[in-house]
Write a protein that holds these residues in place. Structure first.
Motif, short mmCIF file in Angstrom:
data_model
loop_
_atom_site.label_atom_id
_atom_site.label_comp_id
_atom_site.label_asym_id
_atom_site.label_seq_id
_atom_site.Cartn_x
_atom_site.Cartn_y
_atom_site.Cartn_z
N THR A 1 23.18 47.69 31.75
CA THR A 1 21.90 47.06 32.02
C THR A 1 21.80 46.77 33.50
O THR A 1 22.71 46.15 34.07
CB THR A 1 21.77 45.74 31.22
OG1 THR A 1 21.94 46.05 29.84
CG2 THR A 1 20.41 45.09 31.45
N ILE A 2 20.75 47.28 34.12
CA ILE A 2 20.59 47.02 35.56
C ILE A 2 19.17 46.52 35.83
O ILE A 2 18.25 46.84 35.09
CB ILE A 2 20.89 48.27 36.42
CG1 ILE A 2 20.02 49.46 35.99
CG2 ILE A 2 22.34 48.65 36.34
CD1 ILE A 2 20.15 50.67 36.90
N PRO A 3 19.02 45.69 36.87
CA PRO A 3 17.68 45.20 37.18
C PRO A 3 16.87 46.28 37.90
O PRO A 3 17.31 46.79 38.93
CB PRO A 3 17.94 44.00 38.10
CG PRO A 3 19.27 44.25 38.71
CD PRO A 3 20.04 45.15 37.79
N TRP B 1 1.91 56.25 27.82
CA TRP B 1 1.62 54.94 28.43
C TRP B 1 2.76 53.99 28.09
O TRP B 1 3.12 53.83 26.92
CB TRP B 1 0.32 54.38 27.87
CG TRP B 1 -0.89 55.10 28.38
CD1 TRP B 1 -1.30 56.36 28.05
CD2 TRP B 1 -1.85 54.59 29.32
NE1 TRP B 1 -2.45 56.67 28.73
CE2 TRP B 1 -2.82 55.60 29.50
CE3 TRP B 1 -1.99 53.38 30.00
CZ2 TRP B 1 -3.91 55.43 30.35
CZ3 TRP B 1 -3.08 53.22 30.84
CH2 TRP B 1 -4.02 54.24 31.02
N ALA B 2 3.28 53.32 29.13
CA ALA B 2 4.44 52.44 28.92
C ALA B 2 4.02 50.97 28.92
O ALA B 2 3.11 50.56 29.63
CB ALA B 2 5.47 52.69 30.01
N GLU B 3 4.76 50.19 28.11
CA GLU B 3 4.48 48.75 28.02
C GLU B 3 5.33 47.95 29.01
O GLU B 3 4.94 46.90 29.49
CB GLU B 3 4.75 48.26 26.59
CG GLU B 3 4.47 46.78 26.41
CD GLU B 3 4.78 46.29 25.00
OE1 GLU B 3 4.70 47.09 24.05
OE2 GLU B 3 5.12 45.10 24.87
N ASN B 4 6.54 48.45 29.29
CA ASN B 4 7.45 47.73 30.18
C ASN B 4 8.34 48.73 30.93
O ASN B 4 8.28 49.93 30.68
CB ASN B 4 8.30 46.74 29.37
CG ASN B 4 8.93 47.41 28.15
OD1 ASN B 4 9.45 48.52 28.26
ND2 ASN B 4 8.84 46.79 26.99
N ALA B 5 9.15 48.20 31.84
CA ALA B 5 9.95 49.08 32.69
C ALA B 5 10.95 49.91 31.88
O ALA B 5 11.25 51.06 32.22
CB ALA B 5 10.69 48.26 33.74
N GLU C 1 12.83 43.93 35.82
CA GLU C 1 13.23 43.70 34.43
C GLU C 1 14.67 44.16 34.27
O GLU C 1 15.18 44.94 35.07
CB GLU C 1 12.35 44.54 33.48
CG GLU C 1 10.90 44.11 33.42
CD GLU C 1 10.09 45.00 32.50
OE1 GLU C 1 10.64 45.49 31.49
OE2 GLU C 1 8.91 45.23 32.80
N ASN C 2 15.28 43.71 33.20
CA ASN C 2 16.58 44.27 32.83
C ASN C 2 16.35 45.57 32.09
O ASN C 2 15.68 45.59 31.06
CB ASN C 2 17.35 43.30 31.93
CG ASN C 2 17.96 42.17 32.74
OD1 ASN C 2 18.36 42.38 33.89
ND2 ASN C 2 18.03 40.99 32.16
#
Lengths: 409, 322
Positions: A8-10, A140-144, A181-182
């Motif tokens: 997991t990376i920011p 279409w994306a909701e988050n990173a 985001e993570n």
């Protein structure tokens, strides 16, 4: 297959794009900077400068040339990527159609931003709505996290020999592009294996010989010729045929990726949140779904049967999925982050309302144009929309078909 | 220098059967260019006459890989192709040791709508040859004026009227603009002197980095000239110094043999009138009220020629008589 262990990376949304492109063995990136897409090209330039990728980065002089160069690189046999936003996409407009018409499997990230005038660098969906009919697949994306996952999937989808159709991945400017985001990332070798090496479908040359579909001196093909009324129509029809088989491929890639990563997005086409037993439902695209899901949770805790349907693939439009999800509801609201001026509601409203025409039953459906030029869409505004829907569900009457949410009247 | 005999043995890569008009200069240019290749080549072409006449689906006149995308994209297309070839070779996904890239565009696609992409590609230093076939107007769309249309020419958007004598502006010095990009090779060529043209194509392909070749190619429809006189007119453009032949290697200008001969013996320099007379796009200039334009064209031609001589370090011997 077991789910792969991931770190997991920011990352913000733009960085998630660049990271996914870095891992996808992309041959050519031709791009031009524009806010809020800039971080994508900046990060990717760093990867190039540090020798982390084996990619030709062509830092062109305009978005028009960005897509032209990506297109011809792709036709020469390379895996090609570009990214843009707003005015840049508008400047590309001509080449957006040409790329789809040439059946070049280019992948493009669009960091959605308002169109001028007045000039505004913040998020809305006006830019990409002008490209709905161009022949590109639109994710279409909701988050990173979904941005990262969708970019990787996009290469597999676009380059599928039966499809050969470009894919754009949309992410909301600033809300996603600049928000940290993570993000869980797959190991490099796993992504590389997943995307594979580009394969070329065989096509007939002028002598009827089967040759790979690329610009190759050993098998000369003429691409992008003049197509008159006797053939043009058939070629445009072939693009529609490809869109008909696209769902099968999108699903296959989405499910295969889910097995690998443990992450899926609804059924790959729509992400239905508490929709099954809902009486009132909103329909939206992109990051607004996150806030709306929170509001739905609050409403559910009060016993209100609310749900939200997020559309992940605007093209091909998942007609059946949308119809099944909405046809038995008591009231539906479309959340539109763009407007079709003079067209009775935004473009997304037109899409959803058009789907419902073919449904068994027709719930009342209304449109809320919101968030133009990056105007915030806080939970309170969404709660008001659900309140309106409760009223419509109770009375069966629509007072205002189209409203503007969060604007000074 | 290549001989006629050797020429006949070269394969036709731009083949017969295309739909160009009788006496078409650009079609002759393409045939000459394609006979000057040195190996595997990919051609990209802007929208324009030559694209339209050579690729009407399902037919093609091209025996090399060829791609068209839009009007203003010839140089951007070449950038993408060159970048792809470079990386695919590095990754061993193509087997050719080297593939040449040629971008073709007319004057509209070069002087006007395509100059941004051309300038960008030149600045980035892609290894490709850009060939401008200059027929001095938007001929494909019905003979409209471009930045390459010369002073006084009548076109459908710069018509010779009773008050205005055709185009009132001069031709943009496009090849000089490309020299100013500090690219390794820029040259002018004429289909009237095919050996010179082919030698320049070859040089343009051989240099590392961007090369620009400006080919003058008359259009009988647009120039309202006799279809049998295309070659004669092409030569006259050079002999009058309206279109001198030169090359700039790494920015150093030098006259090509045909124009050098004129520079050394200025009495060989013909007056522009003989060139203008063969083209009815200039017919109105021969009315008394517009004749001063002919003098203006002559003066401008002399000015540019003298400027060129200076760049080539050739002392100016005399100016032409009008």
């Amino acid at each position: 297959m077991a789910i792969i262990e991931q770190k997991t990376i920011p990352l913000n949304g733009d960085e998630a794009v660049a990271y996914a492109v870095k891992q996808s063995d992309v041959d050519v990136v031709a791009a031009y900077p524009i806010t809020p897409q800039t971080i994508i090209v900046e990060r990717f330039s760093e990867y190039v400068a540090n020798g982390e990728v084996d990619t030709e980065f062509v830092c062109v002089e305009s978005e028009h040339s960005a897509l032209a160069a990506s297109l011809t690189a792709s036709l020469t046999g390379a895996r090609a990527f570009t990214a843009t936003a707003s005015a840049g996409l508008a400047l590309m407009h001509e080449m957006v159609y040409v790329t789809a018409g040439c059946r070049a499997p280019v992948v493009m990230a669009v960091t959605n931003r308002a169109l001028s005038a007045p000039i505004n660098i913040h998020c809305d969906h006006s830019d990409v709505m002008a490209e709905r009919d161009s022949g590109w697949i639109q994710l279409w994306a909701e988050n990173a996290q979904e941005v990262y996952d969708s970019i990787i999937q996009a290469f597999r989808i676009a380059e599928h020999p039966d499809l050969m159709t470009p894919v754009m991945v949309n992410l909301d400017g600033f809300f996603l592009s600049h928000t940290l985001e993570n993000v869980q990332v797959l190991p490099d070798n796993v992504v590389r294996k997943f995307v594979g090496i580009r394969q070329y479908p065989l096509v007939s040359d002028t002598q009827g010989k089967k040759v790979p579909f690329k610009l190759d001196p050993d098998f000369p093909l003429t691409m992008g010729p003049l197509d008159l009324p006797d053939y043009y129509f058939e070629h445009k029809r072939q693009q529609e045929e490809a869109m008909h088989i696209a769902p099968k491929i999108i699903k296959q890639v989405h499910d295969e990726y889910a097995k690998l990563s443990g992450r899926s997005y609804g059924n790959g086409f729509v992400d239905a949140y508490n929709v099954d037993d809902a009486e009132i439902v909103t329909v939206c695209l992109g990051s607004t779904a996150g806030t709306t899901k929170t509001v739905v949770d609050q409403l559910r805790s009060k016993g209100i049967k609310a749900g939200v349907l997020r559309v992940r693939t605007l093209r091909p439009l998942p007609v059946e999925d949308i119809m099944r999800a909405l046809e038995n509801k008591k009231a539906v609201a479309v959340l539109d982050r763009s407007n079709s001026v003079g067209g009775q509601g935004g473009p997304f409203f037109h899409e959803i309302r058009h789907v419902l025409y073919g449904a068994q039953s027709h719930p009342p459906i209304v449109d809320y144009v919101y968030g133009l030029g990056g105007r915030d869409m806080p939970p309170a505004l969404i709660q008001n929309i659900y309140k309106d829907l409760e009223e419509i569900a109770k009375t069966g009457k629509v007072k205002n078909l189209v409203q503007f949410a969060g604007v000074r009247e | 220098m290549i001989t006629i005999k050797e020429l006949t043995e070269k394969p036709e890569l731009f083949t017969a059967g295309h739909r160009a008009c009788a006496g078409c200069g650009p079609a002759i240019a393409l045939r000459q260019i394609m006979k000057a290749l040195r190996g595997p080549t990919i051609v990209t072409e802007a929208t324009g006459c030559m694209e339209v006449v050579s690729t009407i689906y399902p037919y093609t006149a091209w025996n090399v890989p060829w791609v068209h995308t839009a009007f203003e994209t010839a140089a951007a297309n070449a950038s993408g192709i060159e970048a792809a070839l470079k990386v695919l070779k590095r990754k061993k996904r193509i087997t050719h040791e080297h593939v040449d890239v040629i971008a073709l565009a007319g004057d509209g696609g070069t002087y006007d709508i395509g100059i941004q992409a051309l300038s960008g590609a030149a600045e980035r230093g892609h290894d490709f040859l850009y060939v401008l076939y200059d027929n001095e107007g938007y001929m494909n769309t019905g003979i409209q004026r471009s930045g390459g249309t010369p002073l006084g020419a009548s076109t459908t958007t710069s018509p010779a009227g009773t008050v205005i004598p055709g185009k009132t502006q001069h031709k943009k010095p496009i090849a000089d603009i490309m020299v100013a990009h500090d690219i390794p090779y820029v040259a002018t060529a004429s289909i009237g002197y095919w050996q010179d043209l082919m030698a320049k194509v070859r040089k343009g392909l051989e240099v590392e980095g961007p090369a620009f070749l400006h080919v003058m190619a008359p259009c009988p429809r647009g120039w309202r000239s006799d279809t049998a006189k295309t070659m004669e007119i092409s030569r006259l453009a050079v002999e009058t110094c309206v279109f001198p032949l030169w090359e700039a290697v790494n920015g150093e200008y030098g006259l090509s043999p045909i124009s050098k001969a004129i520079a050394l013996k200025p009495d060989r320099k013909k007056p522009v009138e003989v060139y203008l007379k063969m083209q009815r796009r200039f017919a109105h200039l021969f009315q008394p009220k517009f004749q001063h334009i002919i003098k203006e064209i002559q003066d401008d031609t002399d000015k540019r020629w003298n400027r060129l001589l200076k760049k080539c370090n050739i002392p100016q011997v005399a100016v032409s008589k009008t």
